[in-house]
Design a protein around this motif. Sequence first.
Motif, PDB file in Angstrom:
ATOM      1  N   ILE A 459       0.882  -1.273   0.098  1.00 54.28           N
ATOM      2  CA  ILE A 459      -0.138   0.002  -0.055  1.00 54.28           C
ATOM      3  C   ILE A 459       0.944   1.056   0.037  1.00 54.28           C
ATOM      4  O   ILE A 459       0.472   2.246  -0.665  1.00 54.28           O
ATOM      5  N   ALA A 460       2.082   1.144   0.832  1.00 50.24           N
ATOM      6  CA  ALA A 460       3.040   2.327   0.822  1.00 50.24           C
ATOM      7  C   ALA A 460       3.316   2.693  -0.540  1.00 50.24           C
ATOM      8  O   ALA A 460       3.359   3.998  -0.918  1.00 50.24           O
ATOM      9  N   LYS A 461       3.655   1.692  -1.502  1.00 50.21           N
ATOM     10  CA  LYS A 461       4.176   1.767  -2.854  1.00 50.21           C
ATOM     11  C   LYS A 461       3.049   2.429  -3.691  1.00 50.21           C
ATOM     12  O   LYS A 461       3.082   3.279  -4.471  1.00 50.21           O
ATOM     13  N   LEU A 467      -0.072  10.652  -3.420  1.00 41.84           N
ATOM     14  CA  LEU A 467       0.162  11.518  -2.429  1.00 41.84           C
ATOM     15  C   LEU A 467       1.049  12.807  -2.898  1.00 41.84           C
ATOM     16  O   LEU A 467       1.033  13.729  -2.405  1.00 41.84           O
ATOM     17  N   GLY A 468       2.039  12.509  -3.981  1.00 41.49           N
ATOM     18  CA  GLY A 468       2.559  13.520  -4.430  1.00 41.49           C
ATOM     19  C   GLY A 468       4.165  13.421  -3.638  1.00 41.49           C
ATOM     20  O   GLY A 468       4.307  13.073  -2.503  1.00 41.49           O
ATOM     21  N   GLU A 469       4.991  14.186  -4.358  1.00 42.98           N
ATOM     22  CA  GLU A 469       6.466  14.271  -3.792  1.00 42.98           C
ATOM     23  C   GLU A 469       6.770  15.228  -2.566  1.00 42.98           C
ATOM     24  O   GLU A 469       7.524  14.889  -1.678  1.00 42.98           O
ATOM     25  N   GLN A 470       5.674  15.957  -2.163  1.00 40.11           N
ATOM     26  CA  GLN A 470       5.837  16.928  -1.093  1.00 40.11           C
ATOM     27  C   GLN A 470       5.498  16.166   0.351  1.00 40.11           C
ATOM     28  O   GLN A 470       5.780  16.431   1.535  1.00 40.11           O
ATOM     29  N   ILE A 471       4.836  15.076   0.147  1.00 37.94           N
ATOM     30  CA  ILE A 471       4.713  14.098   1.351  1.00 37.94           C
ATOM     31  C   ILE A 471       5.483  12.888   1.562  1.00 37.94           C
ATOM     32  O   ILE A 471       5.740  11.959   0.657  1.00 37.94           O
ATOM     33  N   GLU A 472       6.260  13.201   2.487  1.00 34.53           N
ATOM     34  CA  GLU A 472       7.189  11.914   2.910  1.00 34.53           C
ATOM     35  C   GLU A 472       6.762  10.763   3.512  1.00 34.53           C
ATOM     36  O   GLU A 472       5.770  10.747   4.454  1.00 34.53           O
ATOM     37  N   ILE A 473       6.815   9.690   3.030  1.00 32.51           N
ATOM     38  CA  ILE A 473       5.994   8.321   3.626  1.00 32.51           C
ATOM     39  C   ILE A 473       7.184   7.466   4.287  1.00 32.51           C
ATOM     40  O   ILE A 473       8.132   7.051   3.558  1.00 32.51           O
ATOM     41  N   GLU A 474       6.942   7.037   5.645  1.00 32.36           N
ATOM     42  CA  GLU A 474       7.861   6.293   6.242  1.00 32.36           C
ATOM     43  C   GLU A 474       6.972   5.250   6.687  1.00 32.36           C
ATOM     44  O   GLU A 474       5.732   5.265   7.311  1.00 32.36           O
ATOM     45  N   THR A 475       7.470   3.910   7.085  1.00 34.59           N
ATOM     46  CA  THR A 475       6.828   2.818   7.451  1.00 34.59           C
ATOM     47  C   THR A 475       7.794   2.313   8.751  1.00 34.59           C
ATOM     48  O   THR A 475       8.798   2.220   8.582  1.00 34.59           O
ATOM     49  N   VAL A 476       7.074   1.879   9.864  1.00 37.63           N
ATOM     50  CA  VAL A 476       7.690   1.143  10.920  1.00 37.63           C
ATOM     51  C   VAL A 476       6.900   0.132  11.235  1.00 37.63           C
ATOM     52  O   VAL A 476       5.748   0.118  11.634  1.00 37.63           O
ATOM     53  N   ARG A 503      -2.934  13.555   3.686  1.00 36.16           N
ATOM     54  CA  ARG A 503      -2.437  14.606   2.629  1.00 36.16           C
ATOM     55  C   ARG A 503      -3.279  15.771   3.055  1.00 36.16           C
ATOM     56  O   ARG A 503      -2.378  17.072   2.836  1.00 36.16           O
ATOM     57  N   ASP A 504      -4.378  15.977   2.727  1.00 37.65           N
ATOM     58  CA  ASP A 504      -5.299  17.298   2.377  1.00 37.65           C
ATOM     59  C   ASP A 504      -5.109  17.896   4.032  1.00 37.65           C
ATOM     60  O   ASP A 504      -5.206  19.256   4.148  1.00 37.65           O
ATOM     61  N   ALA A 505      -4.649  17.344   4.942  1.00 40.63           N
ATOM     62  CA  ALA A 505      -4.363  18.206   6.344  1.00 40.63           C
ATOM     63  C   ALA A 505      -2.813  18.612   6.390  1.00 40.63           C
ATOM     64  O   ALA A 505      -2.527  19.225   7.076  1.00 40.63           O
ATOM     65  N   MET A 506      -2.016  18.156   5.388  1.00 41.83           N
ATOM     66  CA  MET A 506      -0.787  18.753   5.196  1.00 41.83           C
ATOM     67  C   MET A 506      -0.700  19.570   3.717  1.00 41.83           C
ATOM     68  O   MET A 506       0.223  19.055   2.952  1.00 41.83           O
ATOM     69  N   PRO A 507      -1.291  20.738   3.627  1.00 38.09           N
ATOM     70  CA  PRO A 507      -1.072  21.185   2.491  1.00 38.09           C
ATOM     71  C   PRO A 507       0.174  21.918   1.974  1.00 38.09           C
ATOM     72  O   PRO A 507       0.406  22.057   0.617  1.00 38.09           O
ATOM     73  N   ASN A 508       0.971  21.919   2.996  1.00 38.43           N
ATOM     74  CA  ASN A 508       2.552  22.322   2.533  1.00 38.43           C
ATOM     75  C   ASN A 508       3.341  21.354   2.748  1.00 38.43           C
ATOM     76  O   ASN A 508       4.713  21.436   2.891  1.00 38.43           O
ATOM     77  N   GLY A 509       3.063  20.160   2.842  1.00 38.37           N
ATOM     78  CA  GLY A 509       3.956  18.954   2.870  1.00 38.37           C
ATOM     79  C   GLY A 509       3.945  18.778   4.189  1.00 38.37           C
ATOM     80  O   GLY A 509       3.708  19.334   5.441  1.00 38.37           O
ATOM     81  N   GLY A 510       4.639  17.381   4.336  1.00 42.03           N
ATOM     82  CA  GLY A 510       4.767  16.995   5.736  1.00 42.03           C
ATOM     83  C   GLY A 510       5.538  15.326   5.578  1.00 42.03           C
ATOM     84  O   GLY A 510       5.706  14.898   4.627  1.00 42.03           O
ATOM     85  N   LYS A 511       4.972  14.710   6.685  1.00 40.11           N
ATOM     86  CA  LYS A 511       5.437  13.184   6.908  1.00 40.11           C
ATOM     87  C   LYS A 511       4.198  12.361   7.091  1.00 40.11           C
ATOM     88  O   LYS A 511       3.161  12.769   8.084  1.00 40.11           O
ATOM     89  N   LEU A 512       4.052  11.304   6.623  1.00 39.37           N
ATOM     90  CA  LEU A 512       3.005  10.251   6.647  1.00 39.37           C
ATOM     91  C   LEU A 512       3.565   9.131   7.047  1.00 39.37           C
ATOM     92  O   LEU A 512       4.484   8.551   6.577  1.00 39.37           O
ATOM     93  N   LEU A 513       3.422   8.516   8.164  1.00 44.22           N
ATOM     94  CA  LEU A 513       3.868   7.321   8.793  1.00 44.22           C
ATOM     95  C   LEU A 513       2.894   6.161   9.192  1.00 44.22           C
ATOM     96  O   LEU A 513       1.823   6.638   9.571  1.00 44.22           O
ATOM     97  N   LEU A 514       3.176   5.110   8.462  1.00 43.62           N
ATOM     98  CA  LEU A 514       2.312   3.889   8.641  1.00 43.62           C
ATOM     99  C   LEU A 514       3.147   2.852   9.433  1.00 43.62           C
ATOM    100  O   LEU A 514       4.288   2.657   9.433  1.00 43.62           O
ATOM    101  N   GLU A 515       2.413   2.540  10.609  1.00 45.42           N
ATOM    102  CA  GLU A 515       2.974   1.367  11.590  1.00 45.42           C
ATOM    103  C   GLU A 515       2.207   0.255  11.706  1.00 45.42           C
ATOM    104  O   GLU A 515       0.849  -0.009  11.503  1.00 45.42           O
TER     105      GLU A 515
END
Length: 750
Positions: A459-461, A467-476, A503-515
Amino acid sequence: MIPTQRVILGAGLAILLIITAASIGLDVKSRSDAAWVNHTVGVLKKISDLRVLMRSAESAARGYEIYRNPSFSEEFQAVHARIAPALADLKRSVRDTPEHVALLEGTEPLALRRIEIAAEVMRLRAGNDQAGIAAVQGKGEGRGLMDTVMGNFDHLSAEEERLLAARSQDSRRTGIVLLGIDVAGALVILLLVVMMMRGSRRSEGALKSTLMETTAAKQQLEAAVAERTEHLVTAHDELRLSVNVLQSTFHSMAEAVLVIDAEGNVLLSNPAAERMLLHRTGMNLRNLRAMSIVLHGDGVTPLKADELPSARVLRGEPFENMEMIVHPHSGNAPRHLMISGRPMLDGKGNVSGAVLVYHDATTSRETERQLYQSQKLDAIGKLTGGVAHDFNNMLTVISGNTETLVASLKQQPELQRVARLIDEAAERCAELIQHLLAFARRQPLQPRNVEINAAVADIAKLLRPTLGEQIEIETVLEQGQMTAHIDPSRLTNALLNMAINARDAMPNGGKLLLEAHRVVLDQAYAQSNPDVRPGPYVMLAVSDTGTGMPAEVQQQAFEPFFTTKEVGKGSGLGLSMVYGFVKQSGGHIKIYSEEGHGTTIKLYLPPGEGMTEPVTSAAPPAEGGAETIFVVEDDPLVRNFVTVQLQSLGYQTVAAPDGKAALELIRAGQPFDLLFTDVVIPGGMSGRDLADKVATIRPGVKVLYTSGYTDNAIVHHGKLDDGVMLLTKPYRRNQLAAMIRKALGHMPTG
């Protein structure tokens, strides 16, 4: 014995008789004093028992009003039956004091009236008579009666405590005097013995006789002294026991109790006050306001200084169950408190202090809020599921006919474009209904054992281009194999919806973490979250660094059509669909969010057992056949559409509007190869009931169900019963063709 000695001896004996008589009289008085002390202690206990009965009746009535649980009604009736006898017994106990009898005569009808009002409200509540309830509560009579009754009990208790102190003092004085008389008697006896010894030379026989009499009198006197001493010790032990019981009760109470003086200084506090309020003896309540933000029970309106419990009670204003919420500046969790207060008056009737009782209702209020939220979501879900069936029936006809229309208008591009627009609109309506059914927990799940780490990685792939390049996706991900028993396609949709919200809550980009982790939810967690069963779960968490949610938004986040996005940028069904999927899967969902810091949504999914199950590849579109299909559908539009579609695929068709008509045809010998029935049909017989009856007539009959939503006829615990095949409405022509061939046992090969 010489005459002088006889005179002295006679005088001594007379004094001894006087002392003995006085001792006996004082002994009788001492017994009476002890009896009055015991009587007064008994009266105080009866007053306390009556106070508890009145509070228990009011608490049971309030519990029934909030929860409608019959157990509260039974508790109220049991307590109600004890109040009148207890009042009568108390009146008999204070009949020696006319003022107390008069006070109870005036209190008894008030108490009985207060209980009758509570009983009337419960009867109206049971009959759902809102107008009657409003009329009774509008009078405000009940609270005033309760305050008056409790005030009279307080006054009566204070008077009895005064009597107890006076009678205990009389008993002690009588004991001291009696002891002095006993000592004086002993001295007189010793004096007489000395005199008798001096005269022993002349009258040894008479002296011995007198000495024996004196010894007997002394023994009697000593026995009387011992008996009196025993009575005093018993009375003192009983008084000490009563004091110890009161002290133990005070220190073991779950409610916080503060006794304050007229300046607000804490004179006395129990351990619960120190734990709950951090208030100790010597503190001043007026200086403690600066340590917290104090709000009314609504959690919004600030409590003014003159509205504080200590300020009200020191003005001489008694009150019950005042609600307030305290937010400590220290950062500790806020507390929801229920406070009762009673002023203390001096001999002149002036306020000399007060007693405040605090009940911590934080846990119960949070449980009530969660229960209300759960009941509200369940009610919305039931409404949604009820209307989905009719919508899907109409969409089945619209989608199927527009599909045919699009195919038949190849030579007329303009009309075909219009038909495609209708088809796309119908498809969007179908998706909307599916989202609502997901929230209502009426979607047919196909759960299997899914390896969570692999699923999250896949799902992360999928999310990276979405989500676009401005959102950094990280998995733990926790190491080792973790399986959850879920529908994998629904899991993908759920994580996709949560990621898009993040993504909509981070209009200027940010980090999405999947654990992903293994967790155990214990009994303590389950108690604070009523919908949770304790045990092991697989926890999936989606966290973002976005704008976060305020508390009021968190409480509504799972409701369908609730959204904080601009018009046209969200349907408000994303999280409601996730909520329905998790609940229907037997899991739990929780939101943790703070404004300006981000949001974490945790899904607790049931763990799988055994090995993971492979995904079956989709079969190619199936063709028609020549078999006979028996269609049972109550909606004439849908019935006509289905029969036309089946006939276009080459099948023979037989149709019936309900189970009764279908059974009549089958019993008459109507041949068919497959029973294709709606789950919900009129006439008191579901599609499942019809299939069971047909199976008794024609064993081995093949059945394919269809429905706009699932119910308990063919779905249990969120998944289809074993061996059951379901075609969910609305469906397309190729879906109908494939399921018919599958149900007939002719799966196409690829």
